[in-house]
Design a protein around this motif. Structure first.
Motif, PDB file in Angstrom:
ATOM      1  N   PRO A 105      17.144 -12.416  18.897  1.00 24.50           N
ATOM      2  CA  PRO A 105      15.852 -11.787  19.916  1.00 24.50           C
ATOM      3  C   PRO A 105      16.833 -10.840  19.843  1.00 24.50           C
ATOM      4  CG  PRO A 105      17.107 -13.591  20.387  1.00 24.50           C
ATOM      5  CD  PRO A 105      18.222 -13.636  19.841  1.00 24.50           C
ATOM      6  N   GLY A 106      15.472  -9.586  20.651  1.00 21.76           N
ATOM      7  CA  GLY A 106      15.463  -8.143  20.737  1.00 21.76           C
ATOM      8  C   GLY A 106      14.040  -7.308  20.643  1.00 21.76           C
ATOM      9  N   ARG A 107      14.126  -6.329  20.674  1.00 24.02           N
ATOM     10  CA  ARG A 107      13.298  -5.428  20.097  1.00 24.02           C
ATOM     11  C   ARG A 107      13.341  -5.012  18.809  1.00 24.02           C
ATOM     12  NH1 ARG A 107      12.828   0.324  22.162  1.00 24.02           N
ATOM     13  NH2 ARG A 107      11.076   0.713  22.794  1.00 24.02           N
ATOM     14  N   TYR A 108      11.978  -5.228  17.829  1.00 26.80           N
ATOM     15  CA  TYR A 108      12.063  -4.417  17.048  1.00 26.80           C
ATOM     16  C   TYR A 108      10.258  -3.911  17.096  1.00 26.80           C
ATOM     17  CZ  TYR A 108      15.501  -7.883  16.151  1.00 26.80           C
ATOM     18  OH  TYR A 108      16.546  -8.777  16.174  1.00 26.80           O
ATOM     19  N   ALA A 109      10.595  -3.415  15.270  1.00 25.01           N
ATOM     20  CA  ALA A 109       9.021  -2.276  15.393  1.00 25.01           C
ATOM     21  C   ALA A 109       8.510  -3.101  13.924  1.00 25.01           C
ATOM     22  CB  ALA A 109       9.332  -1.039  14.940  1.00 25.01           C
ATOM     23  N   LEU A 110       7.372  -3.329  14.419  1.00 22.95           N
ATOM     24  CA  LEU A 110       6.926  -4.284  13.035  1.00 22.95           C
ATOM     25  C   LEU A 110       5.419  -4.159  12.611  1.00 22.95           C
ATOM     26  CD1 LEU A 110       5.965  -7.250  11.456  1.00 22.95           C
ATOM     27  CD2 LEU A 110       4.394  -7.880  14.100  1.00 22.95           C
ATOM     28  N   LEU A 111       6.109  -3.633  11.330  1.00 27.10           N
ATOM     29  CA  LEU A 111       4.292  -3.325  10.607  1.00 27.10           C
ATOM     30  C   LEU A 111       3.725  -3.904   9.542  1.00 27.10           C
ATOM     31  CD1 LEU A 111       2.931  -0.868   9.113  1.00 27.10           C
ATOM     32  CD2 LEU A 111       4.709  -0.352   7.194  1.00 27.10           C
ATOM     33  N   PHE A 112       2.669  -3.825  10.051  1.00 25.65           N
ATOM     34  CA  PHE A 112       1.507  -5.315   8.633  1.00 25.65           C
ATOM     35  C   PHE A 112       1.243  -3.694   7.863  1.00 25.65           C
ATOM     36  CE2 PHE A 112      -2.669  -6.089   7.915  1.00 25.65           C
ATOM     37  CZ  PHE A 112      -2.727  -7.401   6.685  1.00 25.65           C
ATOM     38  N   THR A 113       0.651  -4.110   6.312  1.00 19.84           N
ATOM     39  CA  THR A 113      -0.206  -3.049   5.646  1.00 19.84           C
ATOM     40  C   THR A 113      -0.620  -4.308   4.494  1.00 19.84           C
ATOM     41  OG1 THR A 113       1.508  -3.042   3.532  1.00 19.84           O
ATOM     42  CG2 THR A 113       1.379  -1.480   5.610  1.00 19.84           C
ATOM     43  N   HIS A 114      -1.315  -4.771   3.918  1.00 18.45           N
ATOM     44  CA  HIS A 114      -2.931  -4.706   3.692  1.00 18.45           C
ATOM     45  C   HIS A 114      -2.906  -4.241   1.577  1.00 18.45           C
ATOM     46  CE1 HIS A 114      -7.064  -6.864   2.397  1.00 18.45           C
ATOM     47  NE2 HIS A 114      -6.300  -6.936   1.421  1.00 18.45           N
ATOM     48  N   ASP A 115      -2.155  -4.281   1.246  1.00 18.18           N
ATOM     49  CA  ASP A 115      -1.591  -3.917  -0.143  1.00 18.18           C
ATOM     50  C   ASP A 115      -2.694  -4.564  -0.994  1.00 18.18           C
ATOM     51  OD1 ASP A 115      -1.696  -2.248  -2.435  1.00 18.18           O
ATOM     52  OD2 ASP A 115       0.878  -3.799  -2.701  1.00 18.18           O
ATOM     53  N   ARG A 116      -4.433  -3.918  -0.903  1.00 17.87           N
ATOM     54  CA  ARG A 116      -5.561  -3.873  -2.074  1.00 17.87           C
ATOM     55  C   ARG A 116      -5.419  -3.970  -2.832  1.00 17.87           C
ATOM     56  NH1 ARG A 116      -9.730  -0.810   0.324  1.00 17.87           N
ATOM     57  NH2 ARG A 116     -11.642  -2.942  -0.605  1.00 17.87           N
ATOM     58  N   ASP A 117      -4.638  -3.023  -3.736  1.00 21.45           N
ATOM     59  CA  ASP A 117      -4.893  -3.348  -5.562  1.00 21.45           C
ATOM     60  C   ASP A 117      -3.676  -4.120  -5.650  1.00 21.45           C
ATOM     61  OD1 ASP A 117      -2.723  -1.449  -5.007  1.00 21.45           O
ATOM     62  OD2 ASP A 117      -3.853   0.256  -5.272  1.00 21.45           O
ATOM     63  N   GLY A 118      -2.538  -4.480  -5.378  1.00 20.69           N
ATOM     64  CA  GLY A 118      -1.179  -4.731  -5.418  1.00 20.69           C
ATOM     65  C   GLY A 118      -0.298  -3.885  -6.187  1.00 20.69           C
ATOM     66  N   ARG A 119      -0.292  -3.046  -5.779  1.00 22.66           N
ATOM     67  CA  ARG A 119       0.486  -2.112  -6.504  1.00 22.66           C
ATOM     68  C   ARG A 119       1.577  -2.013  -5.848  1.00 22.66           C
ATOM     69  NH1 ARG A 119      -1.925   2.774  -8.365  1.00 22.66           N
ATOM     70  NH2 ARG A 119      -0.598   3.152  -9.488  1.00 22.66           N
ATOM     71  N   ASN A 120       1.956  -2.143  -4.453  1.00 14.66           N
ATOM     72  CA  ASN A 120       3.363  -2.137  -4.035  1.00 14.66           C
ATOM     73  C   ASN A 120       3.558  -0.652  -4.080  1.00 14.66           C
ATOM     74  OD1 ASN A 120       5.502  -2.602  -2.586  1.00 14.66           O
ATOM     75  ND2 ASN A 120       6.825  -3.091  -3.927  1.00 14.66           N
ATOM     76  N   LYS A 121       2.400  -0.139  -3.870  1.00 13.95           N
ATOM     77  CA  LYS A 121       2.615   0.937  -2.720  1.00 13.95           C
ATOM     78  C   LYS A 121       1.260   1.826  -1.547  1.00 13.95           C
ATOM     79  CE  LYS A 121       3.821   5.781  -4.791  1.00 13.95           C
ATOM     80  NZ  LYS A 121       4.155   6.193  -3.160  1.00 13.95           N
ATOM     81  N   PHE A 122       1.822   2.077  -1.388  1.00 13.45           N
ATOM     82  CA  PHE A 122       0.688   2.204   0.026  1.00 13.45           C
ATOM     83  C   PHE A 122      -0.518   3.645  -0.093  1.00 13.45           C
ATOM     84  CE2 PHE A 122      -1.373   4.137   3.890  1.00 13.45           C
ATOM     85  CZ  PHE A 122      -1.938   2.549   4.159  1.00 13.45           C
ATOM     86  N   ASP A 123      -2.027   3.437  -0.649  1.00  8.79           N
ATOM     87  CA  ASP A 123      -2.595   4.113  -1.295  1.00  8.79           C
ATOM     88  C   ASP A 123      -3.079   4.863   0.395  1.00  8.79           C
ATOM     89  OD1 ASP A 123      -5.037   5.515  -1.788  1.00  8.79           O
ATOM     90  OD2 ASP A 123      -5.156   3.928  -3.491  1.00  8.79           O
ATOM     91  N   PHE A 124      -3.792   5.701   0.756  1.00 11.58           N
ATOM     92  CA  PHE A 124      -3.924   5.796   2.331  1.00 11.58           C
ATOM     93  C   PHE A 124      -5.630   5.859   2.064  1.00 11.58           C
ATOM     94  CE2 PHE A 124      -5.620   9.827   4.534  1.00 11.58           C
ATOM     95  CZ  PHE A 124      -4.703   9.319   5.255  1.00 11.58           C
ATOM     96  N   TRP A 125      -6.043   6.477   1.107  1.00  9.13           N
ATOM     97  CA  TRP A 125      -7.435   5.333   0.481  1.00  9.13           C
ATOM     98  C   TRP A 125      -8.284   4.467   1.032  1.00  9.13           C
ATOM     99  CZ3 TRP A 125      -9.079  10.658   1.782  1.00  9.13           C
ATOM    100  CH2 TRP A 125      -8.201  11.113   1.410  1.00  9.13           C
ATOM    101  N   LYS A 126      -7.355   3.809   0.062  1.00  9.91           N
ATOM    102  CA  LYS A 126      -7.817   1.658   0.246  1.00  9.91           C
ATOM    103  C   LYS A 126      -7.425   0.938   0.827  1.00  9.91           C
ATOM    104  CE  LYS A 126      -8.281   2.956  -5.157  1.00  9.91           C
ATOM    105  NZ  LYS A 126      -8.220   2.372  -6.141  1.00  9.91           N
ATOM    106  N   ASP A 127      -5.500   1.387   1.631  1.00 11.38           N
ATOM    107  CA  ASP A 127      -4.796   0.105   2.240  1.00 11.38           C
ATOM    108  C   ASP A 127      -4.709   0.583   3.340  1.00 11.38           C
ATOM    109  OD1 ASP A 127      -4.530  -0.688  -0.790  1.00 11.38           O
ATOM    110  OD2 ASP A 127      -2.226   0.479  -0.348  1.00 11.38           O
TER     111      ASP A 127
END
Length: 176
Positions: A105-127
């Motif tokens: 239990p505690g304080r954390y930072a949570l990020l969600f991403t939708h990798d629309r092309d499935g390439r495992n690299k965040f694409d600023f224009w698509k994801d």
């Protein structure tokens, strides 16, 4: 005769066995058992506002401090700091819920991403991306305060609205 301490565990087992057939399939990610069994600490993330049903979905959990927020996972691990990542294929339809375990239990930072092309690299224009605060992300780098979540001893539930690039205004929810 059963002892009183085994009754809660027995009740959980019966509830899991008698749950509707589709109930367990709704929870996504390799940590789903932590949320379905009511164990913890874990975070159930109800994902809202997906642009489409392509690619993969990802949750990442970071230490909740400015220095470590969004830092490369290899660096965090090398420094002996906590980091966790969970992937799931985007379901074709229905509500989307993912689960990620926390070490305590505690304080954390949570990020969600939708990798629309499935390439495992965040694409600023698509994801897409989102945080527990659900504040419009805009054009600047996300701030720690947008991502912070308090995790209890059991399953903590939060809703995260996916946001995508929307012209010069930066990231925002679809249709919002």
């Amino acid at each position: 005769m059963k002892s009183m301490s085994t009754l809660p565990a027995l009740a959980l087992a019966v509830a899991a066995f008698t749950a509707p057939a589709g109930a367990q399939a709704d929870m996504l990610g390799s940590d789903r058992a932590a949320c379905l069994g009511g164990g913890g600490p874990a975070i159930r993330v109800n994902v809202l506002g997906l642009k489409d049903r392509s690619g993969r979905l990802k949750l990442e959990l970071y230490p909740a401090n400015e220095e470590d927020f969004l830092k490369d996972d290899r660096d965090l691990i090398k420094e002996g700091k906590f980091f966790r990542r969970v992937w799931a294929d985007t379901p074709a339809d229905g509500q989307v819920a993912m689960c990620i375990k926390a070490p305590r239990p505690g304080r954390y930072a949570l990020l969600f991403t939708h990798d629309r092309d499935g390439r495992n690299k965040f694409d600023f224009w698509k994801d897409g991306a989102g945080f527990p605060s659900n504040k419009r992300l805009g054009r600047s780098r996300p701030k720690l305060v947008q991502a912070v979540i308090e995790v209890g001893a059991g399953v903590t539930t939060t809703n995260v609205r996916a946001q995508y690039l929307r012209g010069l205004g930066g990231f925002g929810p679809v249709g919002g």
